[in-house]
Design an enzyme around this catalytic site. Structure first.
Site, PDB file in Angstrom:
ATOM      1  N   LYS A 110       6.453  54.842 -78.011  1.00 28.47           N
ATOM      2  CA  LYS A 110       5.195  55.450 -77.544  1.00 28.47           C
ATOM      3  C   LYS A 110       5.063  55.316 -76.035  1.00 28.47           C
ATOM      4  O   LYS A 110       4.762  56.279 -75.327  1.00 28.47           O
ATOM      5  CB  LYS A 110       4.002  54.756 -78.212  1.00 28.47           C
ATOM      6  N   ASN A 111       5.312  54.094 -75.551  1.00 26.42           N
ATOM      7  CA  ASN A 111       5.024  53.836 -74.141  1.00 26.42           C
ATOM      8  C   ASN A 111       6.060  54.431 -73.190  1.00 26.42           C
ATOM      9  O   ASN A 111       5.851  54.438 -71.973  1.00 26.42           O
ATOM     10  CB  ASN A 111       4.837  52.331 -73.908  1.00 26.42           C
ATOM     11  N   ARG A 164      -5.322  55.504 -72.882  1.00 26.07           N
ATOM     12  CA  ARG A 164      -5.166  55.041 -71.501  1.00 26.07           C
ATOM     13  C   ARG A 164      -4.041  55.813 -70.795  1.00 26.07           C
ATOM     14  O   ARG A 164      -4.125  56.121 -69.614  1.00 26.07           O
ATOM     15  CB  ARG A 164      -4.855  53.545 -71.534  1.00 26.07           C
ATOM     16  N   CYS A 202      -6.771  51.196 -76.253  1.00 31.12           N
ATOM     17  CA  CYS A 202      -7.145  50.059 -77.089  1.00 31.12           C
ATOM     18  C   CYS A 202      -8.070  49.108 -76.340  1.00 31.12           C
ATOM     19  O   CYS A 202      -7.894  48.866 -75.143  1.00 31.12           O
ATOM     20  CB  CYS A 202      -5.892  49.288 -77.494  1.00 31.12           C
ATOM     21  N   ARG A 231      -9.110  46.045 -68.756  1.00 34.13           N
ATOM     22  CA  ARG A 231      -8.200  47.150 -68.469  1.00 34.13           C
ATOM     23  C   ARG A 231      -8.684  48.064 -67.331  1.00 34.13           C
ATOM     24  O   ARG A 231      -8.898  49.275 -67.528  1.00 34.13           O
ATOM     25  CB  ARG A 231      -7.929  47.972 -69.732  1.00 34.13           C
ATOM     26  N   PRO A 232      -8.868  47.521 -66.148  1.00 34.99           N
ATOM     27  CA  PRO A 232      -9.271  48.373 -65.023  1.00 34.99           C
ATOM     28  C   PRO A 232      -8.127  49.284 -64.595  1.00 34.99           C
ATOM     29  O   PRO A 232      -6.972  49.041 -64.965  1.00 34.99           O
ATOM     30  CB  PRO A 232      -9.581  47.354 -63.924  1.00 34.99           C
ATOM     31  N   ILE A 233      -8.454  50.308 -63.827  1.00 36.14           N
ATOM     32  CA  ILE A 233      -7.375  51.116 -63.253  1.00 36.14           C
ATOM     33  C   ILE A 233      -7.486  51.120 -61.719  1.00 36.14           C
ATOM     34  O   ILE A 233      -7.031  52.021 -61.051  1.00 36.14           O
ATOM     35  CB  ILE A 233      -7.315  52.552 -63.826  1.00 36.14           C
ATOM     36  N   ASP A 234      -8.097  50.040 -61.221  1.00 40.19           N
ATOM     37  CA  ASP A 234      -8.293  49.928 -59.773  1.00 40.19           C
ATOM     38  C   ASP A 234      -6.975  50.018 -59.006  1.00 40.19           C
ATOM     39  O   ASP A 234      -6.898  50.643 -57.945  1.00 40.19           O
ATOM     40  CB  ASP A 234      -9.011  48.609 -59.455  1.00 40.19           C
TER      41      ASP A 234
END
Ligand code: EPU
Length: 417
Positions: A22-23, A91, A115, A120-123
């Site tokens: 998947k990843n 994500r 999930c 889970r930031p995306i900074d």
């Protein structure tokens, strides 16, 4: 909402093939937007791939996804009907940002979801793109990027994040200057993406110290290649074999080389296995013993195998300890295992102790996220009586036809819609 009903007493046997990762598949599917056409093989038939397909189709791409082959033709691409709201469903949708920016100079999307395993930031991703010259803004859930990348040679930092590393690689491919990504993640799926992009003309060099250097080049018009098999699925199956095999199961395309930390840990717990080419034969474990694991970036113990390993620990004599260093919410699901009479002590958001060996008892439980959902499925297989597992859509985001595959090796699982 679908439910899995799992009945005690399965004796798994025979052999099973591991599906595509998947990843690796999700960023590779996003990368196809940098090309006119693409063909990817061994793409897992999971709901997250169908989500990406829906987004790409809303962009006007012609997509076909059959028998694990994903083909795409991007000749009619436009932003007019882009289904922004779909981005919050996973994500990995953030992998679409760089190719859309380099094609259209702008993109707006709902904040990527995925999930619930921590903040889970995306900074890091946003800061990295800004450093390359793009502007960003966020109003409520809507995240927007626009502008052009500047042309200077630039250094950015990925802080060992898989998401940041791949986003920055994809962003670098659309630039004129050289991009140096420091502290890059070197997970097998990152390597799969790099390998296929290199074959399609990208100039990407890797240094021993986790630095990736990407020079400006013209990419080919077509991207093609094979998604690697999923070492997390493989590790999950190894635990199923250790806990339920009549004698042993053979796991083919297991990516044994990517599982060293995991295999070393379960070997210490007295799981016996043999390696032959890329087939892992895992024997039914007897007299499992407690262990201590600490998750880490690759090649350390994968955080995605932490939850299935917790089920193995529940069947081991003594006190086991899990130290989850990446995500602060990834142990909370253990309350579900407690409902099955698992004996757990959650010490803090990053540490848990599991006391074994406990006889698990079937009951109604929930799947909290992809990997802990798979863990609860395993718990159901070894628990007495019947286990009803709900919220299984999480599992179907990442494990291809899992119920059918497990039925195929002897598991007693039924799916009710
Ligand atoms: N992080 C930040 N800022 C960012 C990005 C990440 O603080 O901008 C933090 C995260 O909060 C986390 C750490 O960095 O604490 C590592 O996150 P990373 O970016 O490596 O993870 P990810 O890209 O969000 C991917 C996988 C996860 C897997 C992790 C770690 C995908 C789509 N997801 O997540 O997979 O657990 O890497 O290997 O590739 C799963 O498959 O079940 C899954 C959750």
């Amino acid at each position: 909402m679908s439910i899995y009903t799992i009945t005690w007493g399965a004796q798994t046997r025979w052999e099973i093939w591991v599906s595509g990762s998947k990843n690796a598949a999700l960023p590779l599917i996003a990368s196809t937007l940098l090309f006119e056409t693409a063909e990817l093989t061994n793409v897992p038939d999971i709901s997250d791939v169908h989500l990406m397909k829906d987004i790409l189709e809303s962009l006007g791409s012609k997509v076909s996804f059959e028998k694990n082959t994903f083909t795409i033709d991007n000749s009619g691409l436009n932003l007019t009907n882009l289904r922004q709201e779909l981005f919050k469903k996973a994500r990995a949708t953030y992998y679409l940002i760089p190719p859309l920016l380099s094609r259209f100079g702008e993109v707006s999307l709902t904040y990527p979801g995925g999930c619930s395993i921590g903040k889970r930031p995306i900074d890091g991703i946003v800061k990295g793109l800004e450093k390359l010259g793009y502007a960003s803004s966020q109003i409520d859930e809507l995240l927007s990027f626009h502008g052009q990348s500047h042309t200077d040679d630039t250094k950015v930092n990925a802080y060992f994040s898989v998401g940041s590393t791949i986003v920055l690689i994809l962003a670098a491919l659309g630039r004129t200057g050289t991009t140096t990504i420091e502290l890059a993640a070197y997970e097998p799926h990152v390597m799969n993406v790099i390998e296929l992009l290199r074959e399609a003309g990208a100039d990407i060099a890797l240094r021993y110290d986790h630095t990736i250097i990407i020079k400006s080049t013209t990419l080919k018009k077509h991207l093609t290649g094979k998604v690697i098999s999923d070492y997390i699925v493989s590790g999950t199956l190894a635990i199923i074999g250790a806990l339920t095999a009549e004698e042993y199961i053979d796991i083919h395309d297991a990516r044994i080389g990517d599982l060293t930390a995991f295999l070393t840990s379960i070997e210490k717990m007295w799981v016996r296995f043999e390696k032959k080419d890329d087939t892992l034969r895992v024997y039914r474990a007897k007299n499992l013993t407690a262990a201590h694991i600490q998750t880490n970036i690759y090649p350390g113990f994968p955080t995605d195998l932490q939850s299935p390993t917790a089920i193995l620990m529940s069947q081991a004599d003594g006190v086991s300890r899990i130290h989850e260093i990446l995500f602060e919410g990834r142990l909370n699901w253990l309350v579900e295992l407690e409902k099955m009479r698992g004996h757990i002590a959650l010490m803090n958001p990053h540490e848990a102790m599991i006391f074994g060996k406990t006889a698990l008892r079937g009951t109604k439980v929930s799947s909290w996220d992809l990997r802990s959902g798979a863990a609860m499925l395993i718990a159901g297989m070894i628990a007495s009586g019947t286990t009803e597992l709900d919220n299984v859509s999480h599992i179907e985001r990442g494990y291809e036809n899992f119920v059918e595959r497990l039925q195929g090796i002897g598991a007693k699982i039924e799916k009710q819609n």
